[in-house]
Scaffold this motif. Structure first.
Motif, PDB file in Angstrom:
ATOM      1  N   VAL B 192       2.457  -2.799  -0.292  1.00 36.08           N
ATOM      2  CA  VAL B 192       3.671  -3.138   0.468  1.00 36.08           C
ATOM      3  C   VAL B 192       4.770  -2.209  -0.009  1.00 36.08           C
ATOM      4  O   VAL B 192       4.982  -2.071  -1.215  1.00 36.08           O
ATOM      5  CB  VAL B 192       4.127  -4.588   0.199  1.00 36.08           C
ATOM      6  N   GLN B 218      -4.791  -1.390   3.428  1.00 41.06           N
ATOM      7  CA  GLN B 218      -3.814  -2.180   4.194  1.00 41.06           C
ATOM      8  C   GLN B 218      -2.441  -1.777   3.669  1.00 41.06           C
ATOM      9  O   GLN B 218      -2.184  -1.860   2.475  1.00 41.06           O
ATOM     10  CB  GLN B 218      -4.017  -3.683   3.982  1.00 41.06           C
ATOM     11  N   TYR B 220       1.754  -2.080   4.269  1.00 43.05           N
ATOM     12  CA  TYR B 220       2.841  -2.790   4.951  1.00 43.05           C
ATOM     13  C   TYR B 220       4.164  -2.129   4.609  1.00 43.05           C
ATOM     14  O   TYR B 220       4.463  -1.918   3.425  1.00 43.05           O
ATOM     15  CB  TYR B 220       2.871  -4.258   4.519  1.00 43.05           C
ATOM     16  N   PHE B 241       1.190  -2.015   9.009  1.00 42.13           N
ATOM     17  CA  PHE B 241       2.151  -2.872   9.705  1.00 42.13           C
ATOM     18  C   PHE B 241       3.543  -2.478   9.252  1.00 42.13           C
ATOM     19  O   PHE B 241       3.809  -2.338   8.058  1.00 42.13           O
ATOM     20  CB  PHE B 241       1.918  -4.357   9.417  1.00 42.13           C
ATOM     21  N   THR B 395       2.853 -10.425  15.072  1.00 44.92           N
ATOM     22  CA  THR B 395       2.663 -10.746  13.650  1.00 44.92           C
ATOM     23  C   THR B 395       1.423 -11.609  13.413  1.00 44.92           C
ATOM     24  O   THR B 395       0.873 -11.595  12.315  1.00 44.92           O
ATOM     25  CB  THR B 395       3.905 -11.455  13.065  1.00 44.92           C
ATOM     26  N   ILE B 398      -1.475  -9.860  11.815  1.00 43.35           N
ATOM     27  CA  ILE B 398      -1.471  -9.327  10.449  1.00 43.35           C
ATOM     28  C   ILE B 398      -2.653  -9.931   9.699  1.00 43.35           C
ATOM     29  O   ILE B 398      -2.804 -11.159   9.656  1.00 43.35           O
ATOM     30  CB  ILE B 398      -0.144  -9.660   9.735  1.00 43.35           C
ATOM     31  N   MET B 403       0.718 -11.949   3.704  1.00 41.68           N
ATOM     32  CA  MET B 403       1.683 -10.988   4.229  1.00 41.68           C
ATOM     33  C   MET B 403       2.270 -11.470   5.563  1.00 41.68           C
ATOM     34  O   MET B 403       3.432 -11.227   5.868  1.00 41.68           O
ATOM     35  CB  MET B 403       1.024  -9.617   4.412  1.00 41.68           C
ATOM     36  N   VAL B 407       6.188 -11.752   6.075  1.00 45.00           N
ATOM     37  CA  VAL B 407       6.883 -11.056   7.168  1.00 45.00           C
ATOM     38  C   VAL B 407       7.654 -12.061   8.038  1.00 45.00           C
ATOM     39  O   VAL B 407       8.821 -11.852   8.367  1.00 45.00           O
ATOM     40  CB  VAL B 407       5.866 -10.262   8.024  1.00 45.00           C
TER      41      VAL B 407
END
Lengths: 250, 417
Positions: B192, B218, B220, B241, B395, B398, B403, B407
């Motif tokens: 992230v 992954q 973010y 994302f 969303t 996701i 997460m 979010v």
């Protein structure tokens, strides 16, 4: 008996076009009325006008619901006072679950009535019982509103919403269209469960077949935005046999 | 025209002055890198006013803020800054104004390179894309960066803990370190990267990601639009994302290269500028191998006088077979003064491919509003429901539930603020 709905010399325009032309109708508590009529006769316009759709303008006349002039009330206030419209084409709202939607709707009504929110457990018990009545599986309730529902599922979902909101006046706009015979029986059983001496229904339909399962007290024939004939269930059967032409073009 | 100020000599001179004054404690090679980047930047500026790709970005405002504000300032400590953050058990890496500060033990596969590091690591500043569109952020990053972050996984390594990179800016300026991520064969990681406490312009955030055979990422990005170059080898799976709440002016440039067979990229972005902020997003995907697949899904919620834009391009070369590409941009305009520009493009030179693209923009659906109101829900709540449902559609995809919750919480907090 209490007068639930009283429509007096109603004229409704959509844009520049006059759709409802001098309609008069009285519905008392405990009564079920059916409105039948050919395509374009103004049946759905009447339903949307009662619910308060902003595109449908009342040119003249009155719609009185329980002694209140509906034209002075917002769409949501009409609902919170007990007017329910079952849509001909129920709207899909992906991303908003059926459960969250129903809970918000019920609590909006309770707030309007000065009540606290319904507890989560009471809500879920009620939802489970009523979704079983209209044969909607629990997994459907976590999906978006009407998202990916078949035509029949959407109509059954409308009836579920009606049962959950416990209105005084239910207007069902072609709830039978697109239904197979099994779904129609389920929908009819939901409507019959709703009927009692304090509630009223206005059922808009093209065909007599739904009325085989929901027996109306009155059948009205709608043409060019007004009622041209009123009768009982026999009138619906005559329409099934003879069509509309003998009334609309005698 | 907003871009004209780029040609001003004053602007270049200010940057030149910065390079002269800021570099006294840096190794020679780093000063040389900065000077060379400045020179190239000077050349790019002379051409940029003709570049259509910058037309939606308030580039002059971004650069003005970049230069005007004293972005180095005094060094920060964790105590100075309010760091509300979930994701408690993640590996946290803090940068303040582009410089690393943190007391936490960092695992060996994460390397913080501070401004004294050796020349052998200078390749982290290299860029392989020289287009004008990408050069400005990269060059500005090269001109001002001191620290760098390198994440290097090892073969077959599966990193369980979430890596949380947090950029903090207490001085109202967002300056970023250079970030590079190399995923070794068959490794996996979840990262992230988040920008805290700022709605100011974001311009020089750059990241390069290389995914080796069989790796999985992954990634973010939270309120952290940036310039991202991604290279994927075969059998790799990348999910991105991006949540962008808008800034004075922000721009993200993404270039994904699917170099290996069965490489798969899924990129979703939610951008939500309000007031007079802007949010601009560009994504280019090159299918450079057979059987590669891409899915791009961008959604904008534009309010007040804000301006959003989406530019997406998928390219499938003639000799590449069995590819699939999906690109969608949907936008919700919440006020009469909000604006959106959307350009989805497919460049397909091979019949053996499955591609689709679409773009829609509009205000809240009146029939949906009517439906909700007929169920007793008032106008305000009905609109909130429809906005939320529009957002949730994105969303809800996701992958990580944690997460997803994080979010959604950030979106709610931003909305309530």
């Amino acid at each position: 008996m209490t007068k639930i709905l009283s429509i007096k010399d109603l004229h409704v325009d959509v844009g520049e076009t006059a759709i409802v032309n001098g309609l008069n109708l009285v519905i008392e508590s405990g009564e079920t009325h059916a409105i039948m009529g050919p395509n374009g006769s103004g049946k759905s316009t009447l339903a949307k006008t009662i619910a308060g759709h902003p595109d449908y303008k009342i040119r003249s006349g009155k719609i009185i619901y329980m002694d209140r002039d509906l034209s002075e009330l917002s769409i949501e206030d009409r609902s919170n006072l007990g007017v329910f419209l079952g849509f001909q084409y129920p709207i899909e709202i992906p991303g908003l679950s059926n459960t969250a939607f129903l809970k918000a709707a019920i609590n909006a009504k309770r707030k309007y009535q000065g009540l606290d929110d319904l507890s989560a457990s009471d809500f879920l018990i009620d939802l489970k019982e009523k979704s079983q009545m209209v044969d909607i599986e629990q997994k459907f309730l976590s999906r978006g509103v009407n998202e990916g529902f078949s035509g029949g599922e959407k109509k059954r979902n409308e009836i579920l919403q009606m049962l959950m909101l416990e209105p005084t006046l239910a207007i069902l706009d072609e709830t039978d269209s697109g239904l197979d015979i099994d779904s129609m029986k389920v929908v009819a059983s939901g409507v019959n469960a709703f009927r009692n001496e304090t509630t009223s229904s206005l059922i808009i339909t093209h065909y007599e077949r739904l009325l085989n399962y929901i027996t109306p007290d009155y059948v009205h024939v709608f043409h060019n935005g007004a009622i041209i004939k009123t009768g009982d269930i026999q009138l619906a059967k005559d329409l099934e046999d003879r069509g509309y032409e003998w009334l609309t073009n005698p | 025209m907003a871009n004209q100020s780029l040609n001003q000599t004053d602007h270049i001179n200010e940057l030149h002055e910065f390079v002269q004054n800021d570099g006294h404690d840096l190794p020679d090679w780093m000063n040389r890198t900065r000077e060379s980047a400045l020179e190239e930047y000077r050349n790019v500026c002379s051409k940029i006013s003709k570049s259509a790709t910058w037309k939606n970005t308030k580039i002059d405002l971004m650069l003005h803020e970049f230069l005007e504000k004293e972005f180095r300032g005094q060094s920060a400590s964790l105590n100075d800054i309010d760091l509300e953050s979930g994701l408690d058990d993640s590996i946290k890496i803090y940068f303040h104004a582009g410089m690393f500060f943190c007391n936490e033990d960092i695992p060996t596969y994460i390397k913080i390179l501070n401004h004294q590091y050796s020349e052998e690591n200078r390749s982290i500043f290299d860029q392989d894309n020289k287009s004008d569109r990408q050069s400005i952020p990269y060059l500005l990053n090269n001109i001002v960066s001191r620290d760098a972050l390198l994440i290097d996984t090892t073969v077959n390594q599966h990193v369980e803990r979430l890596v949380h990179i947090i950029h903090v800016s207490s001085k109202k300026i967002n300056v970023a370190p250079r970030v590079k991520i190399n995923l070794a064969k068959n490794s996996s990681i979840k990262i992230v990267e988040e920008q805290h406490q700022s709605i100011n312009s974001i311009i020089n955030h750059c990241i390069d990601i290389n995914c080796s055979e069989g790796s999985s990422l992954q990634y973010y990005k939270i309120n952290h639009p940036q310039n991202l170059n991604l290279n994927q080898d075969g059998n790799t799976d990348v999910t991105l994302f991006n949540l962008d709440l808008g800034a004075d002016s922000s721009s993200s440039l993404n270039h994904f290269k699917l170099n290996g067979e069965n490489s798969n990229i899924s990129c979703s972005t939610l951008f939500m500028p309000s007031d007079d902020r802007s949010s601009h997003h560009n994504v280019v995907i090159d299918h450079l191998s057979d059987k590669s697949s891409s899915s791009v899904n961008f959604r904008g919620v534009i309010n007040d006088q804000a301006f959003g834009s989406f530019f997406g391009k998928v390219r499938v070369a003639k000799e590449r077979r069995g590819t699939s590409a999906f690109m969608q941009n949907k936008n919700l305009l919440l006020s009469d003064n909000s604006k959106i520009s959307t350009v989805p493009i497919l460049e397909i030179y091979n019949d053996d491919t499955e591609c689709s693209h679409s773009a829609t923009s509009g205000s809240l659906d009146k029939e949906k509003l009517f439906y909700l109101k007929t169920r007793g829900i008032n106008e305000h709540d009905a609109k909130e429901f429809l906005i939320k449902s529009f957002i949730d559609e994105l969303t809800s995809h996701i992958k990580s539930r944690r997460m997803r919750n994080y979010v959604n919480e950030l979106i709610l907090r931003n909305h309530e603020a």
